[in-house]
Design an enzyme around this catalytic site. Structure first.
Site, PDB file in Angstrom:
ATOM      1  N   HIS A  26       0.845  -1.190   0.000  1.00 39.28           N
ATOM      2  CA  HIS A  26       0.000   0.000   0.000  1.00 39.28           C
ATOM      3  C   HIS A  26       0.878   1.237   0.000  1.00 39.28           C
ATOM      4  O   HIS A  26       1.940   1.260   0.631  1.00 39.28           O
ATOM      5  CB  HIS A  26      -0.916   0.012   1.230  1.00 39.28           C
ATOM      6  CG  HIS A  26      -2.047   0.982   1.134  1.00 39.28           C
ATOM      7  ND1 HIS A  26      -1.906   2.324   1.434  1.00 39.28           N
ATOM      8  CD2 HIS A  26      -3.339   0.814   0.754  1.00 39.28           C
ATOM      9  CE1 HIS A  26      -3.067   2.934   1.254  1.00 39.28           C
ATOM     10  NE2 HIS A  26      -3.948   2.050   0.847  1.00 39.28           N
TER      11      HIS A  26
ATOM     12  N   ASP B 238      -7.801  -4.324  -0.566  1.00 42.02           N
ATOM     13  CA  ASP B 238      -8.384  -4.543  -1.892  1.00 42.02           C
ATOM     14  C   ASP B 238      -8.330  -6.019  -2.272  1.00 42.02           C
ATOM     15  O   ASP B 238      -9.250  -6.541  -2.912  1.00 42.02           O
ATOM     16  CB  ASP B 238      -7.635  -3.715  -2.943  1.00 42.02           C
ATOM     17  CG  ASP B 238      -7.762  -2.224  -2.692  1.00 42.02           C
ATOM     18  OD1 ASP B 238      -8.895  -1.760  -2.503  1.00 42.02           O
ATOM     19  OD2 ASP B 238      -6.738  -1.527  -2.669  1.00 42.02           O
TER      20      ASP B 238
END
Length: 435
Positions: free
Chosen positions: A311, A369
């Site tokens: 991330h 995600d």
């Protein structure tokens, strides 16, 4: 909403006698911030920060992220506690009003949302203007923006009551719009909302119910959807939130601002990341192909992209991913899913990421995600709808951020500067004389 003095720094221009002192501001949490507002006036220079990665564009009391420590707070509450102990509408109240509701406040807020879930009947006709295979985000952009043409009574952003009604309408109607976009793509009749169901249950009902048979809600799947919404409700000053604030700084109405946020969220580098995870798995094809794919990822000369791992903000771990991982395995166990190729590949990718030194050393852990994409796939939600569900969740965060900006006495229309590197002044030569 005020920052506190935290010292100062002196800036001196080389080759001149000009210098200025910039105040350092300190917030409740996080690093100090240099206040550069008088830098141009006193030194005649701007700062240069492509992507605004080192620039604070506003003061905010809503969401705090510590990427190094893996911390995400909504109004001071850890995301882990909210996901475990609260429901999405409680979190909506928290983001909009600053605190979790008591029983009476929740009842009032719940009614405020629930009784705005239906769309104006003429909006049904909007869907007929789209192709059946239109991406749901294209439909969402159009229909959410069109709400301003139907609800004229709450377009004044300077009226707190009008903004409150707009907030209720948006939080209530965006799920209906997303579900209608899905039903339209299938050629199935639209399913009207039910006020006796919870927010997440109602959304799954509008997605999956058909008139020909009764619909039975699954509490495990509804709770999974509720957590997806909580985890994606806000995430500080990201691209889509900044877009909403920038649009709102012009005085645009709330529906237009949220439509702008949806457009920004559509990008594969932002809200489309969970959709990209499933596309990546589909391209891999089968679990046997994973080792070859991983070798391409490790090859510096390869252009193979790894989606759903690591991330930009969270450097060690994404606190949302742990919650979503637990939810993912709850859903897979509840549904008893076995021998589903995409889900098998996802679990194998997870195993490799948690054991391979290449992934571990680079902190390429599965992020939110990755797991939310698997959960939605398991529930039966089609991949193109993933980003629309992200928009559904983020709507409340966008509204909270928009309201905060409007209430900030220092807010003004957004106007980033630039470093111009084009042609210097030159004269126009008549066409006949140009070489």
């Amino acid at each position: 909403m005020t920052s506190t003095p935290a010292g100062s720094i002196t800036v001196t221009m080389e080759g001149s006698n000009k210098s200025t002192t910039l105040p350092l501001l300190g917030g409740t949490l996080g690093p100090k911030v240099a206040d550069i507002r008088k830098l141009y006036g006193e030194l005649g220079i701007f700062t240069f920060d492509p992507g605004y990665g080192a620039t604070a564009s506003c003061e905010s009391t809503i969401t705090y992220i510590d990427g190094d420590e893996g911390v995400l707070l909504y109004r001071g509450y850890p995301i882990e506690q909210l996901a475990e102990k609260s429901h999405f509408l409680e979190v909506c109240h928290l983001l909009l009003n600053g605190d979790l509701p008591n029983a009476a406040q929740y009842e009032e807020f719940h009614k405020g949302v629930t009784y705005h879930t239906m769309l104006h009947e003429q909006l049904r006709r909007f869907f007929e203007g789209f192709r059946r295979d239109a991406h749901p985000m294209a439909v969402m952009c159009g229909v959410v923006g069109a709400l301003a043409a139907f609800y004229h009574d709450n377009l004044d952003i300077n009226d707190p009551r009008a903004r409150e009604i707009a907030a209720f309408r948006l939080i209530a109607k965006v799920p209906t719009i997303a579900a209608m976009a899905y039903k339209y793509s299938l050629g199935q009749p639209f399913v009207y909302p039910r006020n006796d169901l919870s927010y997440a249950e109602n959304f799954l009902y509008m997605l999956n119910a058909v008139p020909a048979e009764p619909y039975v809600s699954n509490p495990i799947l509804a709770r999974a959807m509720d957590r997806i919404l909580i985890l994606h409700a806000d995430h500080e000053q990201n691209a889509s939130t900044s877009t909403v604030r920038l649009a709102g700084s012009t005085g645009a109405n709330p529906f237009a601002c949220i439509a702008a946020g949806i457009a920004a969220l559509w990008g594969p580098a932002h809200g489309g990341a969970n959709e990209a995870v499933l596309k990546m798995l589909a391209e891999i094809g089968s679990p046997e192909n994973i080792p070859h794919f991983i070798s391409e990822v490790k090859d510096k000369n390869s252009h193979t992209k790894l989606m759903g791992f690591g991330h930009r903000v969270y450097k060690n771990f994404d606190p949302r991913a742990k919650i979503m991982k637990e939810t993912c395995h709850e859903v897979l166990a509840e549904l008893g899913i076995k021998n589903e190729p995409l889900l098998d590949m996802a679990m194998e990718m997870e195993r490799i990421a948690l054991s391979d030194d290449y992934f571990i050393s680079r902190k390429l852990y599965p992020n939110v995600d990755f797991y939310s994409g698997i959960v939605q796939r398991a529930i039966g939600i089609p991949v193109p709808l993933f980003t629309a569900i992200f928009a559904l969740a983020r709507t409340v965060g966008w509204i909270a951020q928009l309201n905060e900006m409007i209430g900030d006495p220092e807010y003004k229309i957004g106007r980033p500067r630039q470093l111009f590197v084009g042609a210097a002044p030159r004269n126009v030569v008549p066409l006949a004389k140009r070489g």
